[in-house]
Scaffold this active site. Structure first.
Site, PDB file in Angstrom:
ATOM      1  N   SER A  88       0.824  -1.222   0.000  1.00 22.82           N
ATOM      2  CA  SER A  88       0.000   0.000   0.000  1.00 22.82           C
ATOM      3  C   SER A  88       0.854   1.266   0.000  1.00 22.82           C
ATOM      4  O   SER A  88       0.323   2.369   0.022  1.00 22.82           O
ATOM      5  CB  SER A  88      -0.926   0.000   1.223  1.00 22.82           C
ATOM      6  OG  SER A  88      -0.172  -0.133   2.417  1.00 22.82           O
TER       7      SER A  88
ATOM      8  N   ASN B 188      -2.088  -2.496  13.214  1.00 23.62           N
ATOM      9  CA  ASN B 188      -3.540  -2.330  13.150  1.00 23.62           C
ATOM     10  C   ASN B 188      -4.017  -1.077  13.884  1.00 23.62           C
ATOM     11  O   ASN B 188      -4.844  -0.320  13.369  1.00 23.62           O
ATOM     12  CB  ASN B 188      -4.248  -3.572  13.712  1.00 23.62           C
ATOM     13  CG  ASN B 188      -3.942  -4.817  12.896  1.00 23.62           C
ATOM     14  OD1 ASN B 188      -3.343  -4.720  11.812  1.00 23.62           O
ATOM     15  ND2 ASN B 188      -4.329  -5.976  13.397  1.00 23.62           N
TER      16      ASN B 188
ATOM     17  N   THR C 180     -40.287  26.366 -10.082  1.00 22.03           N
ATOM     18  CA  THR C 180     -40.565  24.995  -9.634  1.00 22.03           C
ATOM     19  C   THR C 180     -40.783  24.221 -10.925  1.00 22.03           C
ATOM     20  O   THR C 180     -41.329  24.775 -11.891  1.00 22.03           O
ATOM     21  CB  THR C 180     -41.825  24.910  -8.738  1.00 22.03           C
ATOM     22  OG1 THR C 180     -42.944  25.415  -9.462  1.00 22.03           O
ATOM     23  CG2 THR C 180     -41.648  25.718  -7.446  1.00 22.03           C
ATOM     24  N   HIS C 181     -40.353  22.983 -10.960  1.00 25.12           N
ATOM     25  CA  HIS C 181     -40.422  22.165 -12.185  1.00 25.12           C
ATOM     26  C   HIS C 181     -39.715  22.854 -13.357  1.00 25.12           C
ATOM     27  O   HIS C 181     -40.046  22.612 -14.509  1.00 25.12           O
ATOM     28  CB  HIS C 181     -41.872  21.865 -12.574  1.00 25.12           C
ATOM     29  CG  HIS C 181     -42.717  21.425 -11.421  1.00 25.12           C
ATOM     30  ND1 HIS C 181     -42.808  20.109 -11.020  1.00 25.12           N
ATOM     31  CD2 HIS C 181     -43.484  22.132 -10.555  1.00 25.12           C
ATOM     32  CE1 HIS C 181     -43.615  20.033  -9.957  1.00 25.12           C
ATOM     33  NE2 HIS C 181     -44.027  21.242  -9.650  1.00 25.12           N
TER      34      HIS C 181
ATOM     35  N   SER D 183     -14.044  25.702 -27.938  1.00 25.20           N
ATOM     36  CA  SER D 183     -14.182  24.466 -28.697  1.00 25.20           C
ATOM     37  C   SER D 183     -13.129  24.454 -29.789  1.00 25.20           C
ATOM     38  O   SER D 183     -12.793  25.490 -30.348  1.00 25.20           O
ATOM     39  CB  SER D 183     -15.577  24.410 -29.321  1.00 25.20           C
ATOM     40  OG  SER D 183     -15.573  23.546 -30.440  1.00 25.20           O
TER      41      SER D 183
ATOM     42  N   LYS E 144     -17.775  29.169 -29.326  1.00 17.33           N
ATOM     43  CA  LYS E 144     -18.143  28.520 -28.065  1.00 17.33           C
ATOM     44  C   LYS E 144     -17.347  29.018 -26.862  1.00 17.33           C
ATOM     45  O   LYS E 144     -16.164  29.282 -26.937  1.00 17.33           O
ATOM     46  CB  LYS E 144     -17.946  26.991 -28.168  1.00 17.33           C
ATOM     47  CG  LYS E 144     -18.946  26.306 -29.057  1.00 17.33           C
ATOM     48  CD  LYS E 144     -20.378  26.376 -28.549  1.00 17.33           C
ATOM     49  CE  LYS E 144     -20.624  25.442 -27.398  1.00 17.33           C
ATOM     50  NZ  LYS E 144     -20.581  24.034 -27.813  1.00 17.33           N
TER      51      LYS E 144
ATOM     52  N   ASN F 255     -17.469  27.393 -23.084  1.00 14.90           N
ATOM     53  CA  ASN F 255     -18.125  26.326 -22.324  1.00 14.90           C
ATOM     54  C   ASN F 255     -17.844  26.407 -20.827  1.00 14.90           C
ATOM     55  O   ASN F 255     -16.706  26.652 -20.422  1.00 14.90           O
ATOM     56  CB  ASN F 255     -17.653  24.968 -22.840  1.00 14.90           C
ATOM     57  CG  ASN F 255     -17.992  24.759 -24.305  1.00 14.90           C
ATOM     58  OD1 ASN F 255     -19.017  25.257 -24.776  1.00 14.90           O
ATOM     59  ND2 ASN F 255     -17.129  24.057 -25.020  1.00 14.90           N
TER      60      ASN F 255
ATOM     61  N   GLU G 181     -19.357  21.998 -15.041  1.00 17.86           N
ATOM     62  CA  GLU G 181     -19.667  20.677 -15.603  1.00 17.86           C
ATOM     63  C   GLU G 181     -18.826  19.587 -14.922  1.00 17.86           C
ATOM     64  O   GLU G 181     -19.312  18.509 -14.603  1.00 17.86           O
ATOM     65  CB  GLU G 181     -19.426  20.664 -17.121  1.00 17.86           C
ATOM     66  CG  GLU G 181     -20.474  21.442 -17.891  1.00 17.86           C
ATOM     67  CD  GLU G 181     -20.155  21.552 -19.371  1.00 17.86           C
ATOM     68  OE1 GLU G 181     -19.675  20.575 -19.963  1.00 17.86           O
ATOM     69  OE2 GLU G 181     -20.386  22.629 -19.947  1.00 17.86           O
TER      70      GLU G 181
ATOM     71  N   GLN H 216      -7.333  -2.059   4.204  1.00 15.64           N
ATOM     72  CA  GLN H 216      -6.322  -1.302   3.477  1.00 15.64           C
ATOM     73  C   GLN H 216      -6.954  -0.565   2.285  1.00 15.64           C
ATOM     74  O   GLN H 216      -6.435   0.445   1.820  1.00 15.64           O
ATOM     75  CB  GLN H 216      -5.218  -2.250   2.999  1.00 15.64           C
ATOM     76  CG  GLN H 216      -4.084  -1.569   2.270  1.00 15.64           C
ATOM     77  CD  GLN H 216      -2.876  -2.471   2.150  1.00 15.64           C
ATOM     78  OE1 GLN H 216      -2.198  -2.758   3.132  1.00 15.64           O
ATOM     79  NE2 GLN H 216      -2.620  -2.950   0.949  1.00 15.64           N
TER      80      GLN H 216
HETATM   81  N1  ARG Z   1      -1.211  -1.280   5.312  1.00 16.74           N
HETATM   82  C1  ARG Z   1      -2.129  -1.782   6.263  1.00 16.74           C
HETATM   83  C2  ARG Z   1      -3.477  -1.050   6.130  1.00 16.74           C
HETATM   84  O1  ARG Z   1      -3.529  -0.127   5.439  1.00 16.74           O
HETATM   85  C3  ARG Z   1      -1.601  -1.580   7.641  1.00 16.74           C
HETATM   86  C4  ARG Z   1      -2.112  -2.558   8.626  1.00 16.74           C
HETATM   87  C5  ARG Z   1      -1.636  -3.910   8.278  1.00 16.74           C
HETATM   88  N2  ARG Z   1      -1.875  -4.848   9.319  1.00 16.74           N
HETATM   89  C6  ARG Z   1      -1.728  -6.138   9.133  1.00 16.74           C
HETATM   90  N3  ARG Z   1      -1.953  -6.912  10.110  1.00 16.74           N
HETATM   91  N4  ARG Z   1      -1.375  -6.624   7.963  1.00 16.74           N
HETATM   92  O2  ARG Z   1      -4.453  -1.417   6.699  1.00 16.74           O
END
Ligand code: ARG
Length: 461
Positions: free
Chosen positions: A25, A112, A157-158, A279, A285, A287, A292, A324
């Protein structure tokens, strides 16, 4: 140990390359690096106070982290995918720098509770930025509304002309929406701002930790009271994304109106050139690209809300790697929201109002028909009867190709003998506005009072 990582001691073969990149990650969670360091420093300080970590180790950790922070800020920190995530990248580099003290940092905690803490710290900062930007956008809307407290435009309205309103009143509707958005953000912040650290992997830790102290160091209002809940739920991120979705939906509605108002068919406003594009084929144009895109991006953010809800839905307690996947939707929500709010305030400050076009549109749709009906009620007619009388007068005016106010008194009197010369006060748009003089109404005096109330609430930037 096969790898350079912290957990491979029990494995018989190295993780496959594909799995390594699939589970890493670091490419997206490195943006939490400063929060991760902040959390680690508070944890180390708490461990030291609890006599779990020596003074020398704490000093080494503080010194090492200061250096890492510099490397990260100057872009010199080398993020390694084989170290999986932001947490292990930082811990490994710290240990490379300071040795065993670095290895002791993880005492009494787990990734964690560490990651849950990092996200909350990061999100808390994003909420604070969001609130500032929401307030600035409200100010920009007020700046545009203030000179137009009495500018008539058709209220719809509408999408059919309904009754005259003032342009200022119309804009204040969005100020109300954004004020509630700000309230929602602040309310969400209360639940974001609680400390998960101390939950460790899921069950707490055997070390004599002081969670209240860590919370205090990190500016958390309170601690999460159940370790299983602390590491596993992401409801706070879902709540934020829901509040962000509402902001985006509100801005999508405003965008739709800006687009409509800028269409030459309507011509109520012009948006400064710097927010528009041309455009490549049609030279004439101009825009409204920014509104948007905002309308389009509202779909993206509400999509993230659904993604996070689905991510959470079937997870058993406590932490699962599914979590994650909370980061990319959350971070993209934050980025999209902040960019949108920023550009929107600028854009509102670049709007030109075409009051003449608004006024002539009011004169085309029998916008004061209800005023005539109310007039007759005040003269003693039951409302249903006066509604019928006015409907016939409107039909007549339509056939004659003019507005109600253009019909001579004798003609109006054919529909009801109760109609007198004073009827023309209520048939003009200005007369119609002036009569709606109560809290929340569109009378210019009320609009001015609302602008003053909002200005007092928002103060200076
Ligand atoms: N990269 C993990 C997350 O975003 C961190 C926690 C990972 N914990 C584990 N027990 N693998 O949640």
């Amino acid at each position: 140990m096969h790898e350079n990582n912290t957990w491979s001691g029990r494995f018989n073969e190295p993780v496959s390359e594909l799995v390594k990149t699939y589970t890493a990650s670091v490419s997206f969670d490195q943006r939490m690096a400063e929060c991760d360091i902040q959390g680690s420093l508070a944890h180390a300080q708490m461990l030291n106070r609890a006599k779990v970590l020596s003074d020398e180790d704490l000093a080494a950790i503080q010194q090492g982290m200061a250096e890492l922070l510099n490397d990260i800020r100057s872009g010199q920190f080398e993020w390694r995918v084989d170290l999986e995530d932001v947490h292990m990248n930082i811990e490994k580099r710290l240990t490379d720098k300071i040795g065993d003290a670095g290895k002791r940092l993880h005492t009494g905690r787990s990734r964690n509770d560490q990651v849950a803490t990092d996200i909350r710290l990061y999100l808390r900062g994003a909420i604070d930025t969001t609130c500032q930007l929401l307030r600035d956008l409200q100010r920009a809307l007020l700046e545009l509304a203030a000179p137009h407290a009495a500018t008539v435009m058709p209220g719809f309205t509408h999408l059919q002309v309904a009754q005259p309103v003032t342009f200022g009143h119309h804009l204040l509707a969005y100020v109300e929406m954004l004020a509630r958005d700000e309230e929602r953000m602040l309310d969400c912040r209360k639940r974001v701002n609680r400390l998960p650290l101390g939950a460790a992997a899921l069950a707490g830790t055997t070390f004599p930790i002081d969670r209240q102290y860590t919370a205090q160091l990190l500016g958390f209002d309170d601690v999460c009271q159940n370790s299983l809940d602390a590491v596993s739920d992401r409801d706070f991120a879902i709540e934020f994304t829901a509040a962000a979705s509402l902001v985006m939906v509100h801005l999508s509605r405003l965008s739709e109106e800006l687009i409509l108002w800028m269409s030459p068919r309507v011509g109520f406003i012009d948006i400064a050139d710097r927010f528009c594009t041309g455009s490549s084929i049609m030279p004439q144009k101009k825009n409204p690209d920014v509104p948007e895109l905002v309308r389009g991006k509202s779909g993206r953010v509400t999509g993230h809300l659904l993604a996070l809800l689905m991510l959470m839905k079937s997870q058993p307690l406590a932490y699962n790697k599914d979590n994650q996947e909370d980061k990319e939707p959350l971070f993209d929500t934050i980025d999209t929201l902040i960019d949108t709010l920023r550009i929107y305030a600028d854009m509102m400050r670049g709007i030109t109002v075409k009051a003449d076009a608004m006024r002539s549109a009011v004169l085309q749709g029998f916008a004061t028909a209800t005023d005539l009906a109310d007039y007759l009620v005040k003269k003693g007619l039951p409302f249903r009867d006066s509604h019928e009388v006015v409907a016939r007068a409107v039909r007549h005016a339509e056939q004659a190709g003019c507005d109600l106010a253009d019909l001579p008194l004798e003609v109006l009197q054919q529909f009801s003998s109760q109609i007198e010369q004073d009827v023309y006060h209520v048939l003009t748009p200005e007369g119609s506005l002036a009569q709606r003089d109560h809290l929340g109404g569109t009378a210019p005096a009320q609009v001015q009072a609302q602008i003053a109330r909002h200005q007092a609430r928002l103060g200076e930037a």
